[in-house]
Design a protein around this motif. Structure first.
Motif, PDB file in Angstrom:
ATOM      1  N   ARG A 273      -1.055  -1.632   1.379  1.00 49.72           N
ATOM      2  CA  ARG A 273      -0.289  -2.758   0.859  1.00 49.72           C
ATOM      3  C   ARG A 273       1.030  -2.922   1.617  1.00 49.72           C
ATOM      4  O   ARG A 273       1.436  -4.047   1.946  1.00 49.72           O
ATOM      5  CB  ARG A 273      -0.029  -2.580  -0.644  1.00 49.72           C
TER       6      ARG A 273
ATOM      7  N   ASN B 270       5.249 -16.921  12.868  1.00 43.04           N
ATOM      8  CA  ASN B 270       5.059 -18.355  12.602  1.00 43.04           C
ATOM      9  C   ASN B 270       6.380 -19.115  12.712  1.00 43.04           C
ATOM     10  O   ASN B 270       6.437 -20.237  13.242  1.00 43.04           O
ATOM     11  CB  ASN B 270       4.445 -18.559  11.208  1.00 43.04           C
TER      12      ASN B 270
ATOM     13  N   VAL C  86       0.162  -4.324   4.863  1.00 46.61           N
ATOM     14  CA  VAL C  86      -0.173  -5.763   4.729  1.00 46.61           C
ATOM     15  C   VAL C  86       1.092  -6.581   4.557  1.00 46.61           C
ATOM     16  O   VAL C  86       1.266  -7.649   5.174  1.00 46.61           O
ATOM     17  CB  VAL C  86      -1.147  -5.972   3.544  1.00 46.61           C
ATOM     18  N   LEU C  87       2.006  -6.070   3.698  1.00 46.50           N
ATOM     19  CA  LEU C  87       3.263  -6.803   3.507  1.00 46.50           C
ATOM     20  C   LEU C  87       4.055  -6.879   4.822  1.00 46.50           C
ATOM     21  O   LEU C  87       4.642  -7.913   5.158  1.00 46.50           O
ATOM     22  CB  LEU C  87       4.096  -6.116   2.412  1.00 46.50           C
ATOM     23  N   THR C  88       4.042  -5.739   5.541  1.00 49.42           N
ATOM     24  CA  THR C  88       4.752  -5.737   6.832  1.00 49.42           C
ATOM     25  C   THR C  88       4.121  -6.726   7.799  1.00 49.42           C
ATOM     26  O   THR C  88       4.807  -7.487   8.496  1.00 49.42           O
ATOM     27  CB  THR C  88       4.726  -4.326   7.424  1.00 49.42           C
ATOM     28  N   LEU C  89       2.764  -6.704   7.812  1.00 47.33           N
ATOM     29  CA  LEU C  89       2.071  -7.655   8.690  1.00 47.33           C
ATOM     30  C   LEU C  89       2.323  -9.098   8.272  1.00 47.33           C
ATOM     31  O   LEU C  89       2.461  -9.988   9.126  1.00 47.33           O
ATOM     32  CB  LEU C  89       0.566  -7.343   8.699  1.00 47.33           C
ATOM     33  N   GLN C  90       2.365  -9.331   6.952  1.00 47.14           N
ATOM     34  CA  GLN C  90       2.659 -10.684   6.488  1.00 47.14           C
ATOM     35  C   GLN C  90       4.068 -11.114   6.905  1.00 47.14           C
ATOM     36  O   GLN C  90       4.290 -12.260   7.330  1.00 47.14           O
ATOM     37  CB  GLN C  90       2.508 -10.755   4.965  1.00 47.14           C
ATOM     38  N   ASP C  91       5.009 -10.164   6.750  1.00 49.89           N
ATOM     39  CA  ASP C  91       6.381 -10.489   7.194  1.00 49.89           C
ATOM     40  C   ASP C  91       6.403 -10.783   8.696  1.00 49.89           C
ATOM     41  O   ASP C  91       7.067 -11.732   9.153  1.00 49.89           O
ATOM     42  CB  ASP C  91       7.317  -9.326   6.869  1.00 49.89           C
ATOM     43  N   GLN C  92       5.690  -9.918   9.437  1.00 50.28           N
ATOM     44  CA  GLN C  92       5.643 -10.144  10.873  1.00 50.28           C
ATOM     45  C   GLN C  92       4.966 -11.484  11.190  1.00 50.28           C
ATOM     46  O   GLN C  92       5.401 -12.225  12.099  1.00 50.28           O
ATOM     47  CB  GLN C  92       4.900  -8.998  11.554  1.00 50.28           C
ATOM     48  N   CYS C  93       3.885 -11.770  10.432  1.00 44.91           N
ATOM     49  CA  CYS C  93       3.186 -13.048  10.649  1.00 44.91           C
ATOM     50  C   CYS C  93       4.102 -14.230  10.330  1.00 44.91           C
ATOM     51  O   CYS C  93       4.137 -15.216  11.075  1.00 44.91           O
ATOM     52  CB  CYS C  93       1.921 -13.069   9.784  1.00 44.91           C
ATOM     53  N   ASP C  94       4.829 -14.097   9.201  1.00 45.52           N
ATOM     54  CA  ASP C  94       5.778 -15.171   8.854  1.00 45.52           C
ATOM     55  C   ASP C  94       6.851 -15.309   9.932  1.00 45.52           C
ATOM     56  O   ASP C  94       7.237 -16.425  10.305  1.00 45.52           O
ATOM     57  CB  ASP C  94       6.431 -14.862   7.498  1.00 45.52           C
ATOM     58  N   SER C  95       7.334 -14.147  10.423  1.00 44.95           N
ATOM     59  CA  SER C  95       8.349 -14.197  11.470  1.00 44.95           C
ATOM     60  C   SER C  95       7.792 -14.839  12.738  1.00 44.95           C
ATOM     61  O   SER C  95       8.448 -15.677  13.386  1.00 44.95           O
ATOM     62  CB  SER C  95       8.860 -12.783  11.755  1.00 44.95           C
TER      63      SER C  95
END
Length: 315
Positions: A40, A54, A43-52
């Motif tokens: 988790r 994007n 995943v949160l880190t990847l989501q943050d990275q993905c948001d960054s």
């Protein structure tokens, strides 16, 4: 006793197995929860990275769009400058051609002016005949007595001969020039008020032949100079090869005397001035429309100038 011990051992082993299984399950569950928490977090880190990423992508796309707009603006600016530069080069080329044409025309005009100057200086041999410069061009001043008898508007042979010489010198030279002849008189001496006044003419004026018709009676100096201008115009038109549209003859009356009208001044003011000037541009363009049958003609908004005032008698 033996069977009961065996059963106890069996169930003891079963209990140990289940206890071991429960421990293993508890440990495995704990490990799974730990791994799940790690996943988790990942995943949160990847989501943050993905948001960054994007966000960076949006910024990059926005920057690319701005850069493309800037490039498009610069291309348009350069295209506009190139168009203006081409127009300016074309204008300068046209000005250069006009300058060359004007220079050639100036040279041609200078040649014509020089030839006319040589001619009029050769003609300026009589008494009171001289050449003056006006706007850099020679002006031949000839006494009226060379062209006309006092108070008369009939061309004399001497005047015709002088006009013939000027016409010969300007033959083929008036394409870009106009020949100007201005008839002047004094303020008193040439107007015949009564037959008795005619006896008071200067004694140096030659008398007309005995069989000559009586001179016309002119009551104003404007009538006299207009008649003289008409006589010169008619002679040039009928007896010379000069292009008539490039010849301007004007009667000036006593306008613009060169000396005061007193004593010898009257004789000096009675003169004809002859000069040339470059042809001016058209006053207004030629009419391009044609009137249909029955159409009402329109008047030209450019009215001619008023007639000159009638000066006092006695010239």
């Amino acid at each position: 006793m033996g069977r009961s011990q065996g059963a106890s051992i069996f169930w003891g082993l079963v209990s140990v197995f289940f206890a071991a299984a429960a421990c293993f399950y508890f440990w495995k569950s704990h490990e799974n929860e730990k791994n799940a928490r790690q996943l988790r977090d990942e995943v949160l880190t990847l989501q943050d990275q993905c948001d960054s990423l994007n966000s960076q992508k949006d910024k990059l796309q926005s920057g690319i769009s701005d850069t493309q707009k800037q490039l498009k603006a610069r291309e348009d600016f350069l295209q506009e400058k190139e168009t203006k530069l081409a127009a300016e080069e074309s204008r300068l080329e046209g000005l250069g051609q006009q300058s060359q044409t004007q220079s050639q025309q100036n040279q041609n005009q200078a040649t014509v002016v020089k030839k006319f100057d040589d001619t009029v200086r050769k003609l300026a041999k009589g008494e009171d005949t001289d050449v003056v410069l006006r706007s850099g061009r020679p002006v031949l001043r000839v006494p009226n007595s060379v062209f006309f008898t006092l108070g008369d508007a009939t061309l004399k042979p001497e005047g015709k001969a002088l006009l013939d010489q000027i016409a010969k010198s300007l033959d083929g030279q008036l394409d870009t020039f106009e020949l100007h002849l201005e008839c002047y008189t004094d303020s008193e001496a040439e107007i015949q008020k009564t037959p008795a006044d005619a006896k008071n003419k200067p004694s140096d004026e030659p008398k007309p032949p005995a069989n000559a018709p009586p001179p016309l009676h002119y009551t104003t100096i404007w009538e006299l100079t207009a008649a003289r201008a008409g006589a010169i115009t008619r002679y040039i038109h009928e007896q010379t090869a000069l292009p008539f549209q490039n010849v301007i003859v004007i009667g000036r009356g006593d306008y613009q005397p060169i000396v005061a009208n007193a004593k010898d001044g009257h004789a000096r003011n009675r003169r004809i001035e002859i000069t040339i000037a470059p042809t001016p541009p058209p006053f207004h363009p030629s009419d391009q429309t044609h009137s249909s049958p029955g159409a009402t003609a329109t008047t030209d908004p450019l009215e001619p100038p008023p007639d000159p005032p009638v000066s006092k008698k006695g010239n």
